[in-house]
Write a protein that holds these residues in place. Structure first.
Motif, PDB file in Angstrom:
ATOM      1  N   ARG A  93      -6.430 -10.984  17.282  1.00 55.76           N
ATOM      2  CA  ARG A  93      -7.841 -11.012  16.874  1.00 55.76           C
ATOM      3  C   ARG A  93      -8.012 -10.836  15.373  1.00 55.76           C
ATOM      4  N   ILE A  94      -6.997 -10.342  14.702  1.00 50.14           N
ATOM      5  CA  ILE A  94      -7.041 -10.244  13.252  1.00 50.14           C
ATOM      6  C   ILE A  94      -5.796 -10.876  12.657  1.00 50.14           C
ATOM      7  N   ASP A  95      -5.995 -11.539  11.543  1.00 50.37           N
ATOM      8  CA  ASP A  95      -4.900 -12.176  10.810  1.00 50.37           C
ATOM      9  C   ASP A  95      -4.496 -11.237   9.678  1.00 50.37           C
ATOM     10  N   LEU A  96      -3.373 -10.572   9.845  1.00 46.72           N
ATOM     11  CA  LEU A  96      -2.967  -9.564   8.865  1.00 46.72           C
ATOM     12  C   LEU A  96      -2.687 -10.163   7.490  1.00 46.72           C
ATOM     13  N   ASN A  97      -2.442 -11.447   7.413  1.00 48.21           N
ATOM     14  CA  ASN A  97      -2.189 -12.066   6.111  1.00 48.21           C
ATOM     15  C   ASN A  97      -3.463 -12.161   5.268  1.00 48.21           C
ATOM     16  N   ASN A  98      -4.623 -12.158   5.944  1.00 47.89           N
ATOM     17  CA  ASN A  98      -5.883 -12.329   5.221  1.00 47.89           C
ATOM     18  C   ASN A  98      -6.881 -11.216   5.517  1.00 47.89           C
ATOM     19  N   THR A  99      -6.368 -10.054   5.942  1.00 42.47           N
ATOM     20  CA  THR A  99      -7.262  -8.963   6.327  1.00 42.47           C
ATOM     21  C   THR A  99      -6.817  -7.654   5.692  1.00 42.47           C
ATOM     22  N   ASN A 100      -7.761  -6.978   5.083  1.00 39.75           N
ATOM     23  CA  ASN A 100      -7.538  -5.622   4.574  1.00 39.75           C
ATOM     24  C   ASN A 100      -8.177  -4.634   5.545  1.00 39.75           C
ATOM     25  N   LEU A 101      -7.482  -3.554   5.834  1.00 42.49           N
ATOM     26  CA  LEU A 101      -7.950  -2.547   6.787  1.00 42.49           C
ATOM     27  C   LEU A 101      -8.201  -1.234   6.045  1.00 42.49           C
ATOM     28  N   TYR A 102      -9.418  -0.736   6.125  1.00 41.84           N
ATOM     29  CA  TYR A 102      -9.787   0.472   5.388  1.00 41.84           C
ATOM     30  C   TYR A 102     -10.233   1.564   6.351  1.00 41.84           C
ATOM     31  N   LEU A 103      -9.675   2.740   6.187  1.00 38.67           N
ATOM     32  CA  LEU A 103     -10.165   3.934   6.867  1.00 38.67           C
ATOM     33  C   LEU A 103     -10.822   4.813   5.806  1.00 38.67           C
ATOM     34  N   LEU A 104     -12.144   4.894   5.857  1.00 35.70           N
ATOM     35  CA  LEU A 104     -12.900   5.711   4.905  1.00 35.70           C
ATOM     36  C   LEU A 104     -13.336   6.980   5.617  1.00 35.70           C
ATOM     37  N   THR A 105     -12.882   8.118   5.128  1.00 37.71           N
ATOM     38  CA  THR A 105     -13.188   9.381   5.782  1.00 37.71           C
ATOM     39  C   THR A 105     -13.631  10.431   4.765  1.00 37.71           C
ATOM     40  N   THR A 106     -14.569  11.261   5.195  1.00 33.11           N
ATOM     41  CA  THR A 106     -14.984  12.377   4.340  1.00 33.11           C
ATOM     42  C   THR A 106     -13.957  13.503   4.387  1.00 33.11           C
ATOM     43  N   ALA A 107     -12.999  13.419   5.328  1.00 26.98           N
ATOM     44  CA  ALA A 107     -11.974  14.459   5.463  1.00 26.98           C
ATOM     45  C   ALA A 107     -10.995  14.432   4.284  1.00 26.98           C
ATOM     46  N   GLU A 108     -10.334  15.564   4.080  1.00 26.60           N
ATOM     47  CA  GLU A 108      -9.322  15.666   3.030  1.00 26.60           C
ATOM     48  C   GLU A 108      -7.997  15.083   3.530  1.00 26.60           C
ATOM     49  N   LEU A 109      -7.191  14.589   2.590  1.00 27.69           N
ATOM     50  CA  LEU A 109      -5.868  14.054   2.933  1.00 27.69           C
ATOM     51  C   LEU A 109      -4.800  15.032   2.447  1.00 27.69           C
ATOM     52  N   PRO A 110      -4.169  15.771   3.360  1.00 26.12           N
ATOM     53  CA  PRO A 110      -3.146  16.741   2.939  1.00 26.12           C
ATOM     54  C   PRO A 110      -1.997  16.041   2.204  1.00 26.12           C
ATOM     55  N   GLU A 111      -1.449  16.707   1.225  1.00 23.93           N
ATOM     56  CA  GLU A 111      -0.329  16.158   0.460  1.00 23.93           C
ATOM     57  C   GLU A 111       0.837  15.836   1.395  1.00 23.93           C
ATOM     58  N   GLY A 112       1.382  14.619   1.278  1.00 25.18           N
ATOM     59  CA  GLY A 112       2.521  14.219   2.083  1.00 25.18           C
ATOM     60  C   GLY A 112       2.168  13.718   3.466  1.00 25.18           C
ATOM     61  N   SER A 113       0.878  13.734   3.825  1.00 29.02           N
ATOM     62  CA  SER A 113       0.467  13.271   5.148  1.00 29.02           C
ATOM     63  C   SER A 113       0.445  11.746   5.190  1.00 29.02           C
ATOM     64  N   VAL A 114       0.319  11.206   6.406  1.00 29.83           N
ATOM     65  CA  VAL A 114       0.234   9.751   6.563  1.00 29.83           C
ATOM     66  C   VAL A 114      -0.946   9.192   5.773  1.00 29.83           C
ATOM     67  N   GLY A 115      -2.084   9.867   5.869  1.00 31.05           N
ATOM     68  CA  GLY A 115      -3.258   9.408   5.128  1.00 31.05           C
ATOM     69  C   GLY A 115      -3.013   9.367   3.641  1.00 31.05           C
ATOM     70  N   CYS A 116      -2.361  10.378   3.133  1.00 26.38           N
ATOM     71  CA  CYS A 116      -2.045  10.444   1.700  1.00 26.38           C
ATOM     72  C   CYS A 116      -1.087   9.321   1.316  1.00 26.38           C
ATOM     73  N   LEU A 117      -0.111   9.035   2.180  1.00 17.46           N
ATOM     74  CA  LEU A 117       0.889   8.004   1.887  1.00 17.46           C
ATOM     75  C   LEU A 117       0.326   6.584   1.978  1.00 17.46           C
ATOM     76  N   LEU A 118      -0.820   6.430   2.654  1.00 22.44           N
ATOM     77  CA  LEU A 118      -1.419   5.103   2.815  1.00 22.44           C
ATOM     78  C   LEU A 118      -2.686   4.942   1.967  1.00 22.44           C
ATOM     79  N   GLN A 119      -2.763   5.716   0.893  1.00 23.08           N
ATOM     80  CA  GLN A 119      -3.902   5.563  -0.004  1.00 23.08           C
ATOM     81  C   GLN A 119      -3.807   4.221  -0.738  1.00 23.08           C
TER      82      GLN A 119
END
Length: 405
Positions: A93-119
């Motif tokens: 359903r999505i073409d990864l070659n032409n799609t950007n995926l954004y997770l926008l959260t008000t939460a904090e991203l701990p240092e070294g976490s997955v969220g931090c690594l995918l900034q």
């Protein structure tokens, strides 16, 4: 009656939708200011927000959380989002070659976490390989009994390794984003650029009203059409013109008012029209113009969109234009005129108001009901009239009612 937990969930859900709407509108304003018209935005389509710019698609997941919440490697917000995207990628359903995926959260991203690594990609510590390892480790180590969370683990780990890598390469996590209050504050600053600081709040309210109605229409229709850049530009620039120095906004809800003759039958301006034999259909139109002008002028005043003394100056012009025509009618009638002749000449004065008088409160504000309705407001105050003997006739009509009132 809902208990406290249900009320909280309902409020959080409603606030979540408002956050989506506000963020989508903010994106539209930014696109309008920084890009051409080749873009579109939809809410609750392929994702919380789906944005197309040229040949690229941006899918955004939004998470508004309380202050101090952290996006850890086992957070439901993270894994629910990963499940949505992983399942969509697996199903084509999505073409990864032409799609950007954004997770926008008000939460904090701990240092070294997955969220931090995918900034964002310009962030130095972005490491998609390590992020994937941490996600797989978290899924294996989890002792959760949550069915939903286990389905999320399976959605990601069930992808072939190349698909996992390709998926994470398109994901960008943005932590510590503003909540709905911050988004509206930012939009107010942008509205001030478009309409000036004093009118920013009024401008934004009208823009939000149009946009939210438009998005609701899109969401209610299966496969509903997104808001396009061309469409947004047309409304935004039109609204800007209404807030120029030589103009005033005319609001759609007020233009839609029709008025109720029954409710206004005792008004002085209605009695004035009755004195000269105006038909009920035209009196109904007069009520409509009066109601619209009264509501629009009141809104301008309440929102401080009018300059000091502007209404008074406008009404002076209206009264003086009426005075010269009324005086001429009195001269031509003379003291021996019959009642029918007086009514006939009075109807000509009113015909002038109804079909010719187009005095604009500002040069760019050419809505007809403003002039006609303002004349009815003046007639209601007995500052203008149509019958040559309107003052005395009204006194006879109204004084008994006022005495009993």
């Amino acid at each position: 009656m809902a208990d406290g937990g249900e009320q909280y969930e309902a409020s959080a859900s409603a606030l979540g939708y408002l956050f989506q709407f506000a963020t989508a509108l903010h994106l539209c304003i930014e696109q309008w200011m920084n890009a051409g018209p080749d873009w579109s935005i939809a809410v609750e389509a392929a994702d919380d927000i789906e944005q197309h710019v040229g040949s690229m698609t941006d899918l955004l997941q939004l998470k508004q959380r309380a202050v101090g919440v952290r996006l850890t490697n086992t957070s439901k917000d993270l894994w629910k989002t990963l499940r949505i995207w992983a399942e969509a990628a697996a199903a084509g359903r999505i073409d990864l070659n032409n799609t950007n995926l954004y997770l926008l959260t008000t939460a904090e991203l701990p240092e070294g976490s997955v969220g931090c690594l995918l900034q964002h990609r310009v962030t130095r510590n972005r490491d998609e390989g390590l992020a994937l390892t941490l996600l797989c480790d978290a899924a294996k180590a989890s002792k959760t009994t949550s069915t939903e969370l286990r389905k999320s683990f399976a959605a990601l780990t069930g992808l072939a390794k190349p698909q996992q890598t390709a998926l994470l390469a398109r994901i960008q996590v943005v932590g510590g984003t503003g909540d709905i209050s911050d988004v509206r504050t930012s939009m107010l600053r942008l509205a001030a650029v478009a309409a000036g600081h004093s009118a920013a709040q009024s401008f934004l309210q009208r823009l939000e009203g149009w946009f939210y109605d438009r998005v609701i229409e899109q969401m209610r229709t299966p496969g509903g059409s997104p808001v396009t850049g061309v469409e947004f530009d047309e409304f935004f620039t039109g609204l800007q013109r209404q807030f120029h120095y030589d103009n005033l906004p005319i609001d759609r809800d007020i233009v839609g008012m029709s008025g109720d003759l029954g409710e206004q039958a005792d008004k002085v301006f209605v009695q004035q029209l009755g004195l000269i034999g105006v038909g009920s259909t035209r009196i109904g139109y007069a009520v409509r113009d009066y109601v619209r002008a009264f509501a629009q002028r009141s809104r301008w005043l309440n929102e401080s969109l009018l300059r000091a003394g502007e209404i008074g100056e406008y009404e002076r012009r209206l009264v003086e234009e009426w005075e010269s025509r009324f005086a001429l009618m009195e001269e031509e009638l003379g003291p021996e005129a019959t009642e029918e002749k007086m009514k006939a000449e009075a109807r000509l004065i009113y015909r002038w108001v109804d079909t010719e008088a187009r005095f604009q409160i500002r040069d760019g504000c050419d809505e007809v009901f403003v002039t006609k309705g303002s004349y009815h407001m003046l007639a209601d105050e007995r500052r203008v009239g149509w019958h040559p003997d309107f003052a005395a006739r009204l006194m006879q009509l109204l004084e008994p009612a006022e005495a009993h009132g």
